[in-house]
Scaffold this active site. Structure first.
Site, short mmCIF file in Angstrom:
data_model
loop_
_atom_site.label_atom_id
_atom_site.label_comp_id
_atom_site.label_asym_id
_atom_site.label_seq_id
_atom_site.Cartn_x
_atom_site.Cartn_y
_atom_site.Cartn_z
N ASP A 1 -8.34 17.99 0.24
CA ASP A 1 -7.09 17.56 0.97
C ASP A 1 -7.19 18.23 2.59
O ASP A 1 -6.31 18.16 3.33
CB ASP A 1 -5.81 17.12 0.77
N ASP B 1 -2.71 18.89 -2.64
CA ASP B 1 -1.82 17.93 -2.36
C ASP B 1 -1.44 17.35 -3.65
O ASP B 1 -2.02 16.55 -4.16
CB ASP B 1 -2.42 16.94 -1.57
N ARG C 1 0.59 13.44 7.78
CA ARG C 1 1.10 13.03 9.10
C ARG C 1 2.42 13.95 9.55
O ARG C 1 2.36 13.99 10.60
CB ARG C 1 1.46 11.45 8.95
N LYS D 1 2.26 12.97 -7.46
CA LYS D 1 0.91 12.08 -7.80
C LYS D 1 0.80 11.91 -9.33
O LYS D 1 1.18 12.86 -10.14
CB LYS D 1 -0.40 12.69 -7.00
N1 BES Z 1 -4.09 13.05 0.65
C1 BES Z 1 -3.45 11.68 0.60
C2 BES Z 1 -4.67 10.61 0.99
C3 BES Z 1 -5.62 10.39 -0.03
C4 BES Z 1 -5.74 9.59 -1.11
C5 BES Z 1 -6.92 10.97 0.19
C6 BES Z 1 -6.73 9.44 -1.95
C7 BES Z 1 -8.23 10.95 -0.52
C8 BES Z 1 -8.06 9.96 -1.58
C9 BES Z 1 -2.53 11.60 1.31
O1 BES Z 1 -1.41 12.67 1.43
C10 BES Z 1 -1.72 10.80 0.54
O2 BES Z 1 -1.07 11.01 -0.65
N2 BES Z 1 -1.35 9.45 0.98
C11 BES Z 1 -0.39 8.37 0.47
C12 BES Z 1 0.51 7.80 1.71
C13 BES Z 1 1.53 7.09 1.04
C14 BES Z 1 2.61 7.80 0.18
C15 BES Z 1 2.24 6.25 2.34
C16 BES Z 1 -1.40 7.58 -0.04
O3 BES Z 1 -2.31 7.13 0.43
O4 BES Z 1 -1.30 7.07 -1.11
ZN ZN Z 2 -2.64 14.43 1.65
ZN ZN Z 3 -0.17 13.09 0.06
#
Ligand code: BES
Ligand code: ZN
Ligand code: ZN
Length: 497
Positions: A279, A261, A342, A268
């Protein structure tokens, strides 16, 4: 690790002696067969209070003329439960050094079978390292650990049977960790699918079906396609079916499988981005659970779906602002391409309805917000059914894997369905409650029974394992990397009702 069980007293290799806190000497029944020099030394250590036998502690005795030994703490006798036995077993493996050798004899007497089983379980779970990518010197290679458990006369049959189950379940946990730890250049959607396909060949009662990119596009899996299309490694969906000849409703597991991811166009930050190889932890949980069930000869029907994709920025990646149509027919306004889990799950959850399951549980490393809320100590647990949520919480407690109840509130659902131009939006209005808004979003894609418009929604739970699938330093069942969490919770839930 090889484990054998017998009521004999002879000691093979290093003696492992589990003790209660405050033990002032070795009990008569445990002394049998012990070399006098070693016995004297252990009794001296205990009577002088040099080893207190607190839970998760150990002390090694090496260089004694009576042989090698390791004392292991179980904690206070009044408080001791199967969790303490499991932790003590894990502590043995965690503190074993090369000097102890690989032959171990664990001495028990008057201990219930379940407790000894938990001790073995802890040893099995902790006996794991991921070194496929390390060149190893032949001289440094150790033999497989060979453990002998000495129990009381008459306990051996039951304990051997329990050990077999724990070994099968641990193989599922280890598979989950292998998948999670695998570097993302080798663990991409089709690699996961190929591995599942090859794995299924060893079981007559398991089938794996792969829905490839082309088929996913044709089927209208807009969520899976949107996330995966920006990568040269195309997305796919993997369906595992066990004992499909059985009639009736069955458990259904769905896993988020983002093999890497980057965030996509909503890239990111660079720091620790390597961790995003984990992920796909949800899909690994699901695959590991199938291995746990298959290897222990589970007879019931179980179906699982993993949604595999790599989230990359590229000229054909999805953009913030896009509106996509998912398998359910519902549309999603993409406001952040990093909220991709999601999206793939929206198709996985909807597809799950085709199997008319008893219930659906999804596993996902879904949100950083869940890690903010619960740290690495507990998985976030949401459900559209309070009793079901309690059942999962209790299954987790039974095996020492905490899943903490979180709220599924109408206000969060409203927040995720108020897009001006689509049915849903993949981002909340603000950043608060991010784990809850994600769960509320997923609920929009849980089908009603038989997809009936005004029917009852299928019983469903969502487990956010973002904090518990890796980096869980207090999880004593694992040294580092992927934890393999919830394979055991699911095994317990599915096999114990
Ligand atoms: N894979 C990440 C979530 C994650 C973050 C898992 C840190 C483990 C450690 C997910 O896909 C993500 O990036 N979520 C975002 C959502 C936001 C953009 C609404 C997040 O958590 O920042
Ligand atoms: Zn993710
Ligand atoms: Zn993500």
């Amino acid at each position: 690790m090889k484990v054998s069980v017998s009521p004999g007293h002879n000691i093979n290799g290093t003696l492992i002696l589990p003790l209660f806190e405050g033990s002032e000497g070795v009990s008569d029944s445990l002394q049998e067969g012990l070399h006098t020099a070693l016995k004297g030394q252990i009794n001296r250590i205990l009577s002088e209070g040099d080893f207190k036998a607190k839970v998760k502690t150990s002390m090694s005795i090496i260089g004694s003329e009576g042989g090698k030994a390791m004392l292991v703490g179980l904690g206070k006798e009044d408080d001791v439960d199967i969790h303490a036995y499991r932790k003590a077993g894990a502590a043995v493996i965690a503190s074993r050094k090369k000097a102890h050798g690989t032959d171990l004899t664990v001495r028990f007497s008057g201990t219930p079978v379940e407790s000894m089983g938990a001790f073995i379980e802890g040893m099995l779970l902790r006996d794991y390292s991921y070194d496929h990518y390390k060149m190893q010197d032949e001289d440094d290679k150790e033999a497989e650990i060979d453990v002998r458990i000495t129990c009381d006369e008459g306990q051996e049959g039951e304990l051997a049977a329990l050990t077999k189950i724990h070994a099968g379940v641990a193989s599922g946990v280890h598979l989950s960790r292998d998948l999670g730890n695998c570097p993302p250049n080798d663990m991409y959607p089709e690699a996961f699918a190929d591995q599942a396909w090859e794995w299924a060949k060893q079981y007559d009662n398991v089938e794996v079906t792969i829905i490839n990119y082309d088929q996913a596009q044709k089927a209208g899996m807009g969520g899976l396609v949107a996330v995966g299309m920006g990568s040269a490694r195309k997305p796919c969906m993997v369906i595992f079916e066990m004992n499909s000849d059985q009639s009736g409703r069955c458990p259904m597991l769905v896993g988020k499988g983002i093999t890497f991811d980057t965030g996509g166009i909503s890239l990111k930050p660079g720091a620790n981005m390597d961790e995003m190889k984990y992920d796909m932890g949800g899909s690994a949980t699901v695959f590991g659970t199938m291995q746990a069930l298959a290897s222990t000869g589970h007879k019931g029907k179980v179906v699982a779906i993993t949604c595999m994709a790599e989230n990359m920025p590229s000229s054909n990646a999805q953009r913030p602002g896009d509106v996509i149509t998912t398998l359910s027919g519902k549309t999603i306004e993409i406001l952040n391409t990093d909220a991709e889990g999601r999206l793939v799950l929206s198709d996985g959850l909807w597809k799950a309805g085709e199997f008319d399951p008893e219930y659906i549980i999804d596993f996902a490393t879904l949100t950083g917000a869940c890690v903010v809320a619960l740290g690495h100590e507990a998985t976030g647990l949401w459900s559209n059914d309070d009793d079901f949520r309690t059942r999962i919480h209790e299954a987790g407690n039974a095996v020492g894997e905490l899943a903490w109840p979180m709220p599924l509130l109408p206000a969060f659902e409203k927040e995720m369905t108020n897009s001006k131009i689509a049915d849903t939006r993949n981002l909340g209005a603000g950043r608060y409650g991010g784990a809850n808004t994600a769960a509320a979003f997923l609920k929009q894609f849980v089908p009603n029974r038989n997809y009936e418009k005004d029917g009852e929604q299928i019983t469903w739970a969502h487990m956010d394992i973002a904090g518990t699938y890796w980096g869980a330093k207090t999880n004593s069942m694992v040294g580092n990397g992927a934890t393999g969490i919830h394979v055991r919770t699911m095994y317990h839930l599915i096999t114990n009702g």
